[in-house]
Design an enzyme around this catalytic site. Structure first.
Site, PDB file in Angstrom:
ATOM      1  CE  LYS A   1       5.510  15.035  -0.473  1.00  0.00           C
ATOM      2  NZ  LYS A   1       5.808  13.596  -0.240  1.00  0.00           N
TER       3      LYS A   1
ATOM      4  N   GLY B   1       0.804  -1.226   0.000  1.00  0.00           N
ATOM      5  CA  GLY B   1       0.000   0.000   0.000  1.00  0.00           C
ATOM      6  C   GLY B   1       0.833   1.271   0.000  1.00  0.00           C
TER       7      GLY B   1
END
Lengths: 396, 396
Positions: B199, B181
């Site tokens: 970012k 995941g």
């Protein structure tokens, strides 16, 4: 904003320098310029570019309402304490890198400041130039702190790095630290762990809201560490660092300052020379680490200046702790695995699991114990010629 | 303080959970309790313990003056942008972990918030659970920032860690990241470097006060990296990390997101798995690094909650940047040393300095170039069968 600098030593003169060098960014961030109005020092600095700011009596500063904040960079716990207290009583904020002052008198000064509606900020008191008090107090402590471990003394870390990387002896590494100005003529506070212990007590006081009395925290230094310790540690995949650590339990805090073995690859294992780091683990945030220059004139001064900007913006971290003592659990009960080294003419006689011998250290055998208390380890070693027992630092 | 959570996905539900789990510490730090009044989500959560808070139309939240702050955890740049803007116009603070939103619309939202006297806070948008925006903006940017380098994408770092530590192939490591995941079905945003690039643009915008347009930042992913890259890097004492980095020059910013070789022993070299880190260097502060969980439900939610506490206390970091673009210098002109690997039947024919061959990779020769531009490297390699050219990250 007008400030006064008390004490024109390394940090005090650094603050004056940083305020000059970074004047533009500081004014931009703070929304106003931050200007030195007075520098208090008994020595004579007639040759200094700042000489026009020098004064010799504190009353002048104390009585000047234009001075909103004082930087206490005298050091120690006597005059520094007196002046910090008087500054607060005179309605001034106090910014200080003085860990001895905060560790010993934090509760009283913070309470007094709250009463007078001013602030006592001490970003530079732990980790020098690393901006860590702010995120530690503001973010980590909004979470449930589980443990902290710090490399909080640059001098010790420099000495251990020299011993590890170059096989230098403790004595030679200490000498080079003194020649480089990292260690004082009497290095006890640094190599004995007392400086780091005071920093730990500040972090633990912030975390618990009570005073962590550093005299209750077991403190061992690095004086007995030798290069064989590093060789045997490496054979098991560990390195050795001086750590100040606290694990927060329901019953109290497992706090200790001592040399610890750290698994190679742990983020703290690459913190070398005079650098510092604080590792923290909290319930929902997980693990974090703050790394940077633990000392040095300009880094430390930069941290002091960041507090001055906090004061100017009113965005200081709110922190306080009471005089009530945090319960520090007896270190003898802390459960750790350890690497044990014994002197032994017949290695085959040692029945411990996974023993290691090193050709360069004939007659020595080392192994890793099970998790156990100091007492359990001691009794298990009865009758053996124990050369060294070193605790392993592991997050629990 | 009453809040509304927009989007009940991983972060949104995490914020609700952290507000419950850490309620006591949060109320203590914030000086008041922080309570969820609404959760906006179109899906049906009839089984959820929070089900009584769910609403399906934003107007209800927008029109409720009791809601002082909204947590935008919808993600993306469309609905998130619309709701964030409307919340600000309705006089509400916005806290968001949404780097895409802030990278694309930061200047506009921050200006609008300033105009309306509210705040847009985005601690969790960079570095997930690491409290770094606050000390970066508050302390490092009070100083003169010289460079930043970050491991800002946990998925890429997990994949590279698997390849490095276990010799896993890129494909197998990606598959395991997807099974755990960590990576989405379409992993492009992570492994292609686009997430980290956004970012970086936020950090560069904060540093310069102008918009760092991420579409101008050269972005390379890790898709072509193979285990041989790690083997040859190790032979020269390096490891390989996906870095988002910017060096601030008078003429502009040297910004790039790409795989870089990092000297083993550099603090960033021990940042493994899904952990993130931001390295920064400033004129007087020196080098600092912030390390922690770059993603994950609870760490990210904890960072969002720390912003909610900032809002409650009014101790939020002040930040803004204009729509004007930061000058990003052409990546082809960045000067770096590189490790070059060529396929070659006769290693002796290679005249480069200090070449290395590895028995497990017969027919390949590698060496470290001088500091040079991409063009200089390319022309020096004319006529050779170049397998890989990897830049070395070095602080300048």
């Amino acid at each position: 904003m007008k400030i006064a600098i008390l004490g024109y030593g390394i940090v005090g003169s650094g603050v004056a320098e940083v305020l000059k060098v970074n004047a533009a960014q500081i004014a931009k961030k703070a929304g106003e310029s931050i200007e030195v109005k007075y520098i208090l020092d008994l020595k004579d600095f007639s040759g200094d570019p700042m000489k026009s700011f020098f004064v010799k009596n504190f009353e002048l500063i104390e009585g000047d309402p234009e001075v909103q904040t004082v930087v206490e960079s005298i050091g120690g716990e006597t005059i520094a304490y007196d002046f910090a207290k008087r500054a607060i009583l005179a309605g001034k904020n106090v910014v200080t890198p003085n860990k001895a002052l905060i560790a010993a008198h934090g509760a009283e000064l913070l309470a007094l400041a709250k009463e007078r509606g001013v602030h006592v900020l001490f970003e530079a008191s732990v980790g020098g130039g690393i901006p860590l008090i702010r995120p530690y107090n503001g973010a980590i402590l909004t979470d449930e702190l589980q443990e902290i471990a710090g490399i909080l003394n640059g001098t010790s870390n420099y000495i251990l790095t020299q011993m590890h990387q170059n096989g230098t002896s403790y004595a030679a590494a200490l000498k080079s630290a003194q020649e480089l100005g990292y260690a004082e003529a009497d290095p006890t506070a640094d190599v004995g762990g007392f400086d780091a212990c005071r920093k730990l007590s500040i972090l633990l006081s912030l975390a618990t809201g009570k005073t962590a009395d550093y005299t209750n925290i077991k403190t061992e230094g690095i004086e007995r560490i030798d290069t064989a310790d590093f060789a045997f540690a490496a054979a098991f995949g560990y390195t050795l660092k001086q750590l100040a650590t606290a694990k927060i339990r329901k019953e109290g805090a497992e706090a200790i300052t001592a040399p610890f073995l750290l698994k190679i690859g742990h983020p703290m294992s690459t913190v070398s020379d005079v650098y510092n780091a604080l590792w923290a683990q909290a319930k929902t945030t997980g693990s974090v680490m703050f790394y940077g220059s633990g000392a040095g004139k300009l880094p430390t001064a930069s941290a002091v200046v960041s507090n001055l900007v906090d004061v100017a913006l009113g965005t200081h971290a709110a922190h306080e702790w009471t005089k009530e003592n945090v319960k520090i659990l007896p270190a003898a009960e802390y459960v750790t695995r350890k690497i044990v080294r014994v002197s032994c003419s017949d290695p085959a006689a040692i029945t411990a699991k996974a023993t290691k011998t090193l050709p360069q250290y004939p007659g020595f055998v080392a192994w890793i114990t099970e998790p156990e208390t100091e007492a359990q380890t001691a009794s298990a070693l009865k009758g053996l010629k124990v050369e060294r027992v070193l605790r392993i630092y592991e997050t629990t």
